[in-house]
Design an enzyme around this catalytic site. Sequence first.
Site, PDB file in Angstrom:
ATOM      1  N   ARG A  50       0.983  -1.451   0.375  1.00 60.00           N
ATOM      2  CA  ARG A  50       0.002   0.096  -0.334  1.00 60.00           C
ATOM      3  C   ARG A  50       1.102   1.172  -0.513  1.00 60.00           C
ATOM      4  O   ARG A  50       1.330   1.696   1.360  1.00 60.00           O
ATOM      5  CB  ARG A  50      -1.211   0.142   0.880  1.00 60.00           C
ATOM      6  CG  ARG A  50      -1.933  -1.358   0.870  1.00 60.00           C
ATOM      7  CD  ARG A  50      -2.763  -1.333   2.421  1.00 60.00           C
ATOM      8  NE  ARG A  50      -3.812  -2.113   2.665  1.00 60.00           N
ATOM      9  CZ  ARG A  50      -4.790  -2.098   3.457  1.00 60.00           C
ATOM     10  NH1 ARG A  50      -4.191  -1.521   4.099  1.00 60.00           N
ATOM     11  NH2 ARG A  50      -5.492  -3.093   3.439  1.00 60.00           N
ATOM     12  N   ASP A  52       1.899   5.227  -0.645  1.00 62.87           N
ATOM     13  CA  ASP A  52       0.900   6.110   0.625  1.00 62.87           C
ATOM     14  C   ASP A  52       1.178   7.357  -0.799  1.00 62.87           C
ATOM     15  O   ASP A  52       1.342   6.923  -2.008  1.00 62.87           O
ATOM     16  CB  ASP A  52       2.591   6.686   0.669  1.00 62.87           C
ATOM     17  CG  ASP A  52       2.642   6.290   2.791  1.00 62.87           C
ATOM     18  OD1 ASP A  52       1.663   5.215   2.818  1.00 62.87           O
ATOM     19  OD2 ASP A  52       3.320   5.862   3.054  1.00 62.87           O
ATOM     20  N   TYR A 111      12.131  -1.419  -3.735  1.00 63.43           N
ATOM     21  CA  TYR A 111      11.633   0.260  -3.912  1.00 63.43           C
ATOM     22  C   TYR A 111      13.342  -0.070  -4.972  1.00 63.43           C
ATOM     23  O   TYR A 111      14.244   0.159  -4.001  1.00 63.43           O
ATOM     24  CB  TYR A 111      11.731   0.546  -2.828  1.00 63.43           C
ATOM     25  CG  TYR A 111      10.261   0.407  -2.515  1.00 63.43           C
ATOM     26  CD1 TYR A 111       9.089   0.914  -3.083  1.00 63.43           C
ATOM     27  CD2 TYR A 111       9.651  -0.578  -1.340  1.00 63.43           C
ATOM     28  CE1 TYR A 111       7.485   0.881  -2.279  1.00 63.43           C
ATOM     29  CE2 TYR A 111       8.838  -0.753  -0.757  1.00 63.43           C
ATOM     30  CZ  TYR A 111       7.319   0.121  -0.854  1.00 63.43           C
ATOM     31  OH  TYR A 111       6.128  -0.651  -0.728  1.00 63.43           O
ATOM     32  N   ARG A 202      11.470   6.356   3.266  1.00 64.46           N
ATOM     33  CA  ARG A 202      11.434   7.176   2.742  1.00 64.46           C
ATOM     34  C   ARG A 202      12.777   7.877   4.201  1.00 64.46           C
ATOM     35  O   ARG A 202      13.442   8.028   4.113  1.00 64.46           O
ATOM     36  CB  ARG A 202       9.980   7.903   2.581  1.00 64.46           C
ATOM     37  CG  ARG A 202      10.001   7.766   1.323  1.00 64.46           C
ATOM     38  CD  ARG A 202       7.928   8.433   1.763  1.00 64.46           C
ATOM     39  NE  ARG A 202       8.596   8.922   2.212  1.00 64.46           N
ATOM     40  CZ  ARG A 202       7.115   9.804   2.895  1.00 64.46           C
ATOM     41  NH1 ARG A 202       6.176   9.903   2.454  1.00 64.46           N
ATOM     42  NH2 ARG A 202       6.735  11.244   3.130  1.00 64.46           N
TER      43      ARG A 202
END
Length: 259
Positions: A50, A52, A111, A202
């Site tokens: 999921r 952001d 990622y 992040r």
Amino acid sequence: MPRFALKVDYHGAPFAGWQRQADQPSVQGAIEAALARLEPGPHTIAAAGRTDAGVHARGQVAHADLSRDWDSFRLSEALNYHLKPQPVAITACARVEDDWHARFSATWRQYLFRIVSRRAPLVHDAGLAWQVKQPLDAGAMQAGARHLLGRHDFTTFRAALCQAKSPVKTLDRLDVEEIASPDQTEIRLHVRARSFLHNQVRSFAGTLERVGSGAWAPDDVKAALEACDRTRCGPVAPPQGLYLVGVGYPSDPFDRSTT
């Protein structure tokens, strides 16, 4: 009901994230609305991760249960037609077993985080990377990144609202790639693990940017990790630099040679 795996690309800027929301646009909502144009709904799809608000994807994976046994190519073409003009595309589609699950069958997620060092405003990459104006030392960033590899308590790099049962995760890959050109230098972080905490990538990116700029030493990353204290984390990098680029399964559902 036949189950189909979908590989999805999207630009995250117009969306409040992957997950369906009642009053805001979402990637999940866009795909479910497209499915409803093909078969009466409501439809509920599940995804490998999921993402952001503002986060992009080049290889998100989801699954959908339909009443009709569609040809996979025709299903992807029909969905892409009904997704226009939203920045969402089905890049692959495959029929899978009824117990296959986009999230629970996954064995890893990967990622990419893009940081562009450049004084002038971004033009072609606007909204697609985190711009910083100072030069970054990729070697120092890689030295700091090595402290994060392996199995650790990642409380320092975990968002306060994270719902994961445990902060302990195993990081399999965190590579720092430097791409230099006459006008700018791009730093790409390639990160892989079975699963991630909320804002973990992040948080890594913001912390390693501090190392690259010289504000932190590489060993400061180790100290921050071992502190297990969220206040010891560097700044959380903005979402526009983050991409979900791949999801791994014991058998690739989109590889025609295995079906």
